[in-house]
Write an enzyme that holds these catalytic residues in place. Sequence first.
Site, PDB file in Angstrom:
ATOM      1  CG  ASN A   1     -27.143   7.184 -33.151  1.00 23.41           C
ATOM      2  OD1 ASN A   1     -28.365   7.189 -33.120  1.00 23.41           O
ATOM      3  ND2 ASN A   1     -26.443   6.241 -33.739  1.00 23.41           N
ATOM      4  NE  ARG A   2     -33.141   8.484 -34.292  1.00 23.48           N
ATOM      5  CZ  ARG A   2     -32.489   8.129 -35.407  1.00 23.48           C
ATOM      6  NH1 ARG A   2     -31.373   7.426 -35.336  1.00 23.48           N
ATOM      7  NH2 ARG A   2     -32.941   8.494 -36.591  1.00 23.48           N
TER       8      ARG A   2
ATOM      9  CG  HIS B   1     -27.040  12.963 -36.320  1.00 22.58           C
ATOM     10  ND1 HIS B   1     -26.386  11.941 -35.682  1.00 22.58           N
ATOM     11  CD2 HIS B   1     -27.510  12.428 -37.488  1.00 22.58           C
ATOM     12  CE1 HIS B   1     -26.462  10.848 -36.434  1.00 22.58           C
ATOM     13  NE2 HIS B   1     -27.135  11.101 -37.519  1.00 22.58           N
TER      14      HIS B   1
ATOM     15  CG  HIS C   1     -23.902  11.200 -41.130  1.00 25.86           C
ATOM     16  ND1 HIS C   1     -24.466  10.539 -42.215  1.00 25.86           N
ATOM     17  CD2 HIS C   1     -24.729  10.968 -40.090  1.00 25.86           C
ATOM     18  CE1 HIS C   1     -25.587   9.968 -41.835  1.00 25.86           C
ATOM     19  NE2 HIS C   1     -25.778  10.211 -40.541  1.00 25.86           N
TER      20      HIS C   1
ATOM     21  CE1 TYR D   1     -25.472  10.855 -45.365  1.00 22.07           C
ATOM     22  CE2 TYR D   1     -26.829   9.122 -46.307  1.00 22.07           C
ATOM     23  CZ  TYR D   1     -26.669  10.162 -45.416  1.00 22.07           C
ATOM     24  OH  TYR D   1     -27.705  10.526 -44.597  1.00 22.07           O
TER      25      TYR D   1
ATOM     26  CG  ASP E   1     -30.688   4.114 -38.987  1.00 22.16           C
ATOM     27  OD1 ASP E   1     -29.598   4.413 -38.472  1.00 22.16           O
ATOM     28  OD2 ASP E   1     -31.594   4.935 -39.209  1.00 22.16           O
TER      29      ASP E   1
ATOM     30  CD  GLN F   1     -26.635   3.927 -35.964  1.00 17.27           C
ATOM     31  OE1 GLN F   1     -26.297   3.573 -34.832  1.00 17.27           O
ATOM     32  NE2 GLN F   1     -27.897   3.907 -36.355  1.00 17.27           N
TER      33      GLN F   1
ATOM     34  CD  GLU G   1     -23.886   7.537 -39.010  1.00 16.32           C
ATOM     35  OE1 GLU G   1     -24.265   8.202 -38.033  1.00 16.32           O
ATOM     36  OE2 GLU G   1     -24.683   6.982 -39.795  1.00 16.32           O
TER      37      GLU G   1
HETATM   38  C1  GLA Z   1     -28.112   8.511 -38.892  1.00 16.58           C
HETATM   39  C2  GLA Z   1     -29.315   7.941 -38.251  1.00 16.58           C
HETATM   40  C3  GLA Z   1     -30.361   7.697 -39.254  1.00 16.58           C
HETATM   41  C4  GLA Z   1     -30.648   8.954 -40.031  1.00 16.58           C
HETATM   42  C5  GLA Z   1     -29.381   9.472 -40.648  1.00 16.58           C
HETATM   43  C6  GLA Z   1     -29.579  10.792 -41.338  1.00 16.58           C
HETATM   44  O1  GLA Z   1     -27.326   7.591 -39.471  1.00 16.58           O
HETATM   45  O2  GLA Z   1     -29.047   6.766 -37.512  1.00 16.58           O
HETATM   46  O3  GLA Z   1     -31.526   7.237 -38.631  1.00 16.58           O
HETATM   47  O4  GLA Z   1     -31.191   9.920 -39.176  1.00 16.58           O
HETATM   48  O5  GLA Z   1     -28.404   9.633 -39.688  1.00 16.58           O
HETATM   49  O6  GLA Z   1     -30.607  10.775 -42.255  1.00 16.58           O
END
Ligand code: GLA
Length: 392
Positions: free
Chosen positions: A117-118, A143, A215, A217, A288, A328, A356
């Site tokens: 994350n950020r 990430h 991560h 999907y 998100d 997340q 996540e």
């Molecule tokens: C995470 C982020 C999203 C995006 C994805 C990858 O889940 O929170 O904003 O960046 O990864 O695309």
Amino acid sequence: MLKYHSLAFIIAATLLLGGCNSPSSNQTDNQSTSDSMSSISSVVFGQLPDGQIVNLYTLRSKSGTEIKITNYGGIITHWTAPDNAGVFEDIVLGYDTLGGYLKDTPYFGAIVGRYGNRIAKGKFTIDGKTYELAINNAPNHLHGGKIGFDKAVWEAKTIDAENALQLSYVSKDGEEGFPGALTCTVLYKLTDEGALEITYTATTDKPTVVNLTNHTYFNLTGEAKNDILGHELTLNADRFLPVDAGLIPTGELRAVQGTPFDFTKSIKIGAGINNVQNEQIKLGGGYDHCWLINRPTQNTDSLVLAAIAHDPGSGRVLEAFTTEPALQFYTGNFLNGGITGKNNTKYEKRCAFCLETQHYPDSPNQPQFPSVVLRPGQTYRTKTVYKLSVKK
Ligand code: GLA
């Protein structure tokens, strides 16, 4: 104490048992056992531009589930699970070949680190010293940076007795701007019943920050046949973190009640995802965001059920249990049909979701959030379990 089996054992087993073709690979595995047994095998997945060879490991459960993982980025590339008629299909997004992952992947199936994350503006301070990280999601760090753990070659060890794959990676002091050499291990263990247990551990030689996650999907319809808006979701979370325009938490812990973020009772993911009247849905372009998992105040790091996703069509149910304080939930809002994945499938917007499990985004800059600081002498240890079942 885990018991490790050497490569020599695997080669010997290969010679004794002969190879077999796995359903989703035309390469020959170097080990096989009967279908009713749990087992691990591997093939060469491909070569990196620098010449390194990476492998693809297949973990099979007694229940018939197969999970393929490469030691490039620790990526889960395939995961088969039965529907309510007993038909096994792949429930994760990804590419058929290593080449796909070497192009621009949105972290399909990968281990994310050193910080999932950020981190706002890619900056944080520990013990009075400020560190500047790679900015790869301007103006923020995302990430783990430009070459995060999702692009690292992990050392792999199969642990046959545990039906597990152990991946290890040492992230150098200063990598992507983070302080301290971080020694990480991720253990992927597939249980007889087909649950995947992921255990993350790390130690450091200087104070640093750590937030590891996976991560993957998911699309429980199988082979990404439909989008995920019809999946029903329950999140064990009464609060979530509102974000700003750069998807950095504002610091507020907001109640989900009465908002499209309320998944405390099972509702369809699609029910509120386009409700752009809600300022947070608008900012996220859907979901998100980070939900704060409800857990008893004592025993804070025990495994709790964080999420349940159910696809009514196939009957598949995915439960996520974790020791982490947050999750997340991301609905593939940035997918736009530009990626062609496995079996020539175009991955359209919202054709998958991620669960996540992690600490809160931007924790290094928000002291009121649970700490993500790891110091020499401490061991970072978290665990997440993804369990599949079917509802008839
Ligand atoms: C995470 C982020 C999203 C995006 C994805 C990858 O889940 O929170 O904003 O960046 O990864 O695309």
